[in-house]
Write an enzyme that holds these catalytic residues in place. Sequence first.
Site, short mmCIF file in Angstrom:
data_model
loop_
_atom_site.label_atom_id
_atom_site.label_comp_id
_atom_site.label_asym_id
_atom_site.label_seq_id
_atom_site.Cartn_x
_atom_site.Cartn_y
_atom_site.Cartn_z
N TYR A 55 0.79 -1.29 -0.13
CA TYR A 55 -0.07 0.06 0.06
C TYR A 55 0.86 1.22 0.01
O TYR A 55 1.61 1.42 0.89
CB TYR A 55 -0.86 -0.04 1.21
CG TYR A 55 -1.72 1.52 1.08
CD1 TYR A 55 -2.55 1.74 0.42
CD2 TYR A 55 -1.25 2.29 2.22
CE1 TYR A 55 -3.31 3.06 0.62
CE2 TYR A 55 -1.76 3.53 2.36
CZ TYR A 55 -2.65 3.86 1.49
OH TYR A 55 -3.40 5.06 1.51
N HIS A 85 -2.10 16.73 -2.94
CA HIS A 85 -2.56 16.92 -1.65
C HIS A 85 -2.20 18.43 -1.32
O HIS A 85 -2.60 18.37 0.06
CB HIS A 85 -1.92 15.58 -0.94
CG HIS A 85 -2.42 14.45 -1.28
ND1 HIS A 85 -2.72 13.90 -2.34
CD2 HIS A 85 -2.89 13.24 -0.07
CE1 HIS A 85 -3.08 12.56 -2.15
NE2 HIS A 85 -3.23 12.40 -1.03
N TYR A 279 -16.64 33.03 45.18
CA TYR A 279 -15.84 32.15 44.78
C TYR A 279 -14.61 32.37 43.60
O TYR A 279 -13.64 31.77 43.65
CB TYR A 279 -16.82 31.13 43.82
CG TYR A 279 -17.54 30.43 44.80
CD1 TYR A 279 -18.04 30.52 46.12
CD2 TYR A 279 -18.78 29.46 44.07
CE1 TYR A 279 -18.61 30.04 46.76
CE2 TYR A 279 -19.58 28.71 44.75
CZ TYR A 279 -19.70 28.75 46.19
OH TYR A 279 -20.68 28.24 46.98
N ARG A 282 -11.92 33.00 46.12
CA ARG A 282 -11.84 31.75 47.22
C ARG A 282 -11.58 30.50 46.47
O ARG A 282 -10.75 29.74 47.46
CB ARG A 282 -13.11 31.52 47.94
CG ARG A 282 -12.90 30.81 49.27
CD ARG A 282 -14.18 30.56 50.19
NE ARG A 282 -15.43 31.45 49.77
CZ ARG A 282 -16.64 30.78 49.90
NH1 ARG A 282 -16.87 29.66 50.43
NH2 ARG A 282 -17.77 31.53 49.74
N PHE A 328 -1.53 7.23 12.08
CA PHE A 328 -1.70 8.61 11.54
C PHE A 328 -2.87 9.27 12.31
O PHE A 328 -3.32 10.47 11.99
CB PHE A 328 -1.89 8.67 10.23
CG PHE A 328 -2.94 7.75 9.55
CD1 PHE A 328 -4.20 7.58 9.66
CD2 PHE A 328 -2.26 6.54 8.77
CE1 PHE A 328 -5.08 6.73 9.13
CE2 PHE A 328 -3.10 5.58 8.27
CZ PHE A 328 -4.77 5.64 8.35
N GLU A 412 -11.72 6.13 4.14
CA GLU A 412 -11.29 6.93 5.43
C GLU A 412 -12.92 7.58 5.93
O GLU A 412 -13.11 8.35 6.07
CB GLU A 412 -10.57 7.90 5.05
CG GLU A 412 -9.33 7.50 4.33
CD GLU A 412 -8.32 8.41 3.83
OE1 GLU A 412 -8.54 9.63 3.89
OE2 GLU A 412 -7.25 8.17 3.25
#
Length: 497
Positions: A55, A85, A279, A282, A328, A412
């Site tokens: 592959y 890409h 708060y 505190r 990946f 994918e």
Amino acid sequence: MKTFQISPAPLTIEKVNEIITSGAKLELSKEAIEKIEHCRNYLDEKVKRQKEPLYGITTGFGSLCKKSISPDELSQLQENLVKSHACSVGTPLDPTIIKIMMLLKAHALSLGHSGVQVETVQMILDLYNNGVLPIVYDRGSLGASGDLAPLANLFLPLIGEGEVWYKGEKRDSAPVLEELGLKPIRLKSKEGLALLNGTQFMSSNGVYALIRAAELIRKEDVIAAISLEAFDGRIEPFYDCIQQMRPHPGQIETGRVFRHLLEGSELIKRHKEHVQDPYSFRCIPQVHGATKDAFNYVKSVVEREINSVTDNPTIFPEEDLIISGGNFHGQPIAIVYDFLAIALSELGNIAERRVAQLIFGLRNLPEFLVANPGLNSGFMIPQYAAAAMVSQNKMYCFAASSDSIVSSNNQEDHVSMGANAATKLHKILDNLEQIFAIELLNAAQAMEFRRPEKSSPILEKILADFRKEVPAVKDDVVMYKQIRKAAEFIRNNPFEC
């Protein structure tokens, strides 16, 4: 000139920061060269004798994995991959992130399981060392087949394509390579895939976010301590005994830091009419401490990631194995980036509440922190700005990792969206810097009404340095300039404690 050797030795966030900020040159260690060559030699022999398809090496990519490629087209296959890409779009990345990407990819390839040539890794280092930074944009990765689009843009210059920043100018890469006497790489089998697969875009954004966050978390403790003094707060919630009753490490550490910051303060020791604080004051040990614990966990995950092999397929020369797996996939870091987003945003959330408490006209402070409110609006609207950014950060806390969109013709079919989780961290940090600037501005102004009593030597030194850059407000001034100066002070002052 300092030099750092790329080797299989593990990287830390601190080491990455040191390399990037010191201007160190990069070189391959002898061990790295041997590992890279050993793996490449194995792969060349494997391709010669393997009859079954491999592959991404002798086949197409993604859903095109069933398409076999002839031996004389293997190099063209890899070059076509990088070109096709290179689809990152949006805003150019910060140059620091680009440098980290290059460093992390070179480190990952040096582990000797990716099948690249030594020349290819050396070219990455040559570009880095000569200040040639490929232009990469912040959108385009699904964080699943690695960071395909941005990593393709990152490595276009290796084959003489794409654009780079060089000597302050945006230029085509080919003439820059020619000026430097560098020849484009002729990619061999699997090399394009090794460069493009991997999590270095997600990882580098995360590493840089952690570097930035570490500084802001530390400095926000100091700013909050000034707010506590300005509000005439109590020290008891910071005592160690109460932290030990709920011994989360970050909580214990925060209590210790505040006791140190407030040591020697006249204000903290004086008699208090009130028996407790809101708060937002505190609960600083609990809230800031939880963020620190989250930060440390995320840091451990990211450091594991940047020392991993995340391209595909993974090559194991000693076992005579080439495995097409899923290293990946960005899920491990996507989830913790979303976690970090929440943890960081909470620092802004509680800081804005302290800002508000300081302008309400409580505890002998004037409304909006000006001596003549009404004629003057004073510090009314900075709180609005802080609230707007706190709300925006809540929006950024949407879990990017909870989403997935199918890609590559359903091959994918589950993606991490880790790139989106990573890049939004910087938007949160940008907002935090401004929120903390507003808190510091308000706290310093409130301290003017506590005089002549003083805080601790540490805090008084920081306040004195701040006043050199940002004067106290008597009558209304243009506020955005004050906020900008306060943000610059936070960014540039070391806050030595």
